[in-house]
Structures are given as structure tokens and as C-alpha cells.
Scaffold this motif. Structure first.
Motif, PDB file in Angstrom:
ATOM      1  N   THR A  45       0.813  -1.218   0.000  1.00  0.00           N
ATOM      2  CA  THR A  45       0.000   0.000   0.000  1.00  0.00           C
ATOM      3  C   THR A  45       0.846   1.268   0.000  1.00  0.00           C
ATOM      4  OG1 THR A  45      -0.050  -0.205   2.394  1.00  0.00           O
ATOM      5  CG2 THR A  45      -1.957  -1.046   1.204  1.00  0.00           C
ATOM      6  N   ARG A  76       0.904 -11.222  -7.118  1.00  0.00           N
ATOM      7  CA  ARG A  76       0.057 -12.217  -6.467  1.00  0.00           C
ATOM      8  C   ARG A  76      -0.705 -13.032  -7.505  1.00  0.00           C
ATOM      9  NH1 ARG A  76      -1.646  -8.000  -2.615  1.00  0.00           N
ATOM     10  NH2 ARG A  76       0.251  -7.348  -1.557  1.00  0.00           N
ATOM     11  N   THR A 151      10.775  -8.687   1.635  1.00  0.00           N
ATOM     12  CA  THR A 151      10.760  -7.704   0.552  1.00  0.00           C
ATOM     13  C   THR A 151      10.477  -8.431  -0.752  1.00  0.00           C
ATOM     14  OG1 THR A 151      11.881  -5.795  -0.415  1.00  0.00           O
ATOM     15  CG2 THR A 151      13.240  -7.743   0.008  1.00  0.00           C
ATOM     16  N   LYS A 203       6.828  -1.558  11.567  1.00  0.00           N
ATOM     17  CA  LYS A 203       8.052  -1.974  10.873  1.00  0.00           C
ATOM     18  C   LYS A 203       9.328  -1.503  11.576  1.00  0.00           C
ATOM     19  CE  LYS A 203       5.563  -2.127   6.542  1.00  0.00           C
ATOM     20  NZ  LYS A 203       5.286  -1.459   5.276  1.00  0.00           N
TER      21      LYS A 203
HETATM   22  C1  6PG Z   1       3.571  -7.359  -2.110  1.00  0.00           C
HETATM   23  C2  6PG Z   1       4.801  -6.547  -2.038  1.00  0.00           C
HETATM   24  C3  6PG Z   1       5.495  -6.560  -0.721  1.00  0.00           C
HETATM   25  C4  6PG Z   1       5.287  -5.195  -0.090  1.00  0.00           C
HETATM   26  C5  6PG Z   1       5.523  -5.245   1.386  1.00  0.00           C
HETATM   27  C6  6PG Z   1       5.250  -3.930   2.055  1.00  0.00           C
HETATM   28  O1  6PG Z   1       3.212  -7.760  -3.196  1.00  0.00           O
HETATM   29  O2  6PG Z   1       2.960  -7.555  -1.058  1.00  0.00           O
HETATM   30  O3  6PG Z   1       5.487  -6.214  -3.134  1.00  0.00           O
HETATM   31  O4  6PG Z   1       6.832  -6.909  -0.732  1.00  0.00           O
HETATM   32  O5  6PG Z   1       6.108  -4.251  -0.693  1.00  0.00           O
HETATM   33  O6  6PG Z   1       4.667  -6.230   1.906  1.00  0.00           O
HETATM   34  O7  6PG Z   1       3.908  -3.608   1.863  1.00  0.00           O
HETATM   35  P1  6PG Z   1       3.257  -2.298   2.460  1.00  0.00           P
HETATM   36  O8  6PG Z   1       3.914  -1.173   1.771  1.00  0.00           O
HETATM   37  O9  6PG Z   1       1.790  -2.431   2.155  1.00  0.00           O
HETATM   38  O10 6PG Z   1       3.528  -2.348   3.921  1.00  0.00           O
END
Ligand code: 6PG
Length: 247
Positions: A45, A76, A151, A203
Motif C-alpha cells: 500500500t 500475487r 521484501t 516496521k
Molecule cells: C507485495 C509486495 C510486498 C510489499 C511489502 C510492504 O506484493 O505484497 O510487493 O513486498 O512491498 O509487503 O507492503 P506495504 O507497503 O503495504 O507495507
């Protein structure tokens, strides 16, 4: 030798403006030095505001969109029209609003039930776009980080962390939706620039461990990202940076 930059901003709005300025600068530099700008986007997000800003002035007209190639660092297992699709996030706020031809938008086929074939097809697209020799070196890979240090879709203790051959691979991760495709460590580490955008108090602990703790990438996969020739920039909000000793 890689170099690292760390910056902390008071809120997501300011962070996103600085990230947009940074991307414009790297786009201009890349186009000036080798005639195009290759970028990999993330999901999550946090980057939504940034992607929206890139479609607006003063950023939009500073990027020569005809010379941009866009990829994704993970995706995904959902259709491209799903709210959970990383592609959809970017499409809504950015891709539909800037002059990009379809062939410049390299969507990761996360929904393909044959996940090995989909990974190989995406790797072939990468190699075609970048030319054949060596591992493709992105001008910029933009990444996020989860509260446990994941990540892209590289999660703690998964075999993907040790992949050395493939550039793209299917994974099953603990965060829904579990089946995903992801960039592997060798592809991340061939980048010329990596930009991490990390916000939120949940985080803070992982941020401190990744940047200032011992090297244990199986625990904190974001530690894997150490491009051999590249520059890593971390942008935090105040909450995410709260536990850092050196701010
Ligand atoms: C995904 C991402 C993932 C994301 C992190 C941080 O597809 O979920 O690419 O690596 O960057 O989970 O997500 P937020 O910015 O929502 O905390």
C-alpha cells in the motif's frame, strides 16, 4: 562497492514527494546515459501515493514516458483486475494516466496456473528487453518491506532466499494471497538503484534489525538486497525509523 542512503520524512505525503523527485532524477540520468529507463514497481500500500504523484505535475512532464519500461518485482496469484493485484494498483493511479504503450508495460502474469511457465515467460521478457548478456540490471527497483523484514515476495526462511539461478520464481508465502511470483536475490542485486519505501510503526523493529543488526538474511530477507554495483536508498517515515540508532 555499493553505497547506501537513508532519509526519514515526517509523513507519507512528504516521503512520496521525495520518492517522486528521486525517480525523476534517476529516470533523467538513465535516459541521458543509455537512452531509456527501466523500473520495477512493488505492491503493498505504501507506494500508491508515489505512483499517483508520478502521473501528476510537476513530475509527469519531466519523465520521457516513451523511453520507460515498467516491470514488477512481485505479483500475487490474482487476475489483473483484482484489487489485490500489484499491477492493478499501478494501473489505476499511474499507467492509465501517462502516455505508455502496451509493450512498455511488462505485467507479471501472477494469475497463470502454470507458475513455472509464467516465471520462465517473464524471465524471457526481461532478457529480451535488456539484451542477452548477464543478469538484467534495472535502473531502479522500488521495493517495500513487511514488518517481519520480507521484501518483494522473499519471506523469512524460504528457499527463495537462496535461489541463485532463476531470476523469477514461484513462491508460497505466509501473507495472503500465498501463491506469488517474485524477483530472486540475483536479479535484485544486479540493480543500479534500489529504492525502499517503508512506513509505519509496525516496521520499526525490522528496520532497525535490517540496517543495524547482524547480517542474518534468513531472518530479515531485506538484508539480501546489496547490489554489487548499485546504490540503495531507504526512505522512512518517522514511525518506521523510530528504533534506528543512527538516523
Ligand atoms: C507485495 C509486495 C510486498 C510489499 C511489502 C510492504 O506484493 O505484497 O510487493 O513486498 O512491498 O509487503 O507492503 P506495504 O507497503 O503495504 O507495507
Amino acid at each position: 562497492e555499493q553505497s547506501m542512503h537513508i532519509a526519514t520524512y515526517p509523513d507519507v505525503g512528504t516521503l512520496s514527494q521525495e520518492a517522486a523527485r528521486y525517480i525523476v532524477r534517476i529516470a533523467k540520468e538513465s535516459i541521458a546515459t543509455h537512452g531509456r529507463f527501466t523500473i520495477a514497481l512493488s505492491g503493498g500500500t505504501t507506494p500508491k501515493k508515489l505512483y499517483g504523484l508520478l502521473a501528476e505535475e510537476p513530475y509527469r512532464s519531466q519523465i520521457d514516458w516513451a523511453l520507460v519500461e515498467i516491470f514488477w518485482s512481485d505479483e500475487r496469484n490474482v487476475p489483473p483486475s483484482s484489487q489485490d493485484s500489484n499491477y492493478y494498483l499501478a494501473k489505476e493511479v499511474l499507467l492509465d494516466k501517462v502516455p505508455l504503450a502496451e509493450k512498455q508495460i511488462h505485467r507479471m502474469p501472477g494469475e497463470d496456473p502454470d507458475r513455472d511457465a509464467a516465471s520462465q515467460a517473464y524471465e524471457a521478457d526481461l532478457r529480451r528487453t535488456f539484451g542477452s548478456a548477464g543478469i538484467p540490471a534495472f535502473d531502479l527497483i522500488q521495493l517495500g518491506m513487511g514488518p517481519e523484514g520480507h521484501t518483494a515476495s522473499l519471506f523469512p526462511h524460504q528457499p527463495s532466499l537462496h535461489e541463485q539461478q532463476r531470476l523469477i520464481m514461484p513462491v508460497d508465502v505466509p501473507k495472503p494471497p500465498p501463491p506469488r511470483l517474485t524477483f530472486t536475490p540475483p536479479l535484485l542485486n544486479a540493480a543500479i538503484h534500489v529504492l525502499f519505501l517503508v512506513t509505519g510503526a509496525e516496521k520499526a523493529e525490522a528496520v532497525q534489525a535490517v540496517l543495524e543488526g547482524p547480517h542474518q538474511p534468513d531472518e530479515y530477507p531485506a538484508q539480501i538486497v546489496r547490489p554489487t554495483q548499485g546504490e540503495v536508498t531507504w526512505m522512512f517515515d518517522t514511525a518506521a525509523a523510530a528504533n534506528l540508532r543512527n538516523k
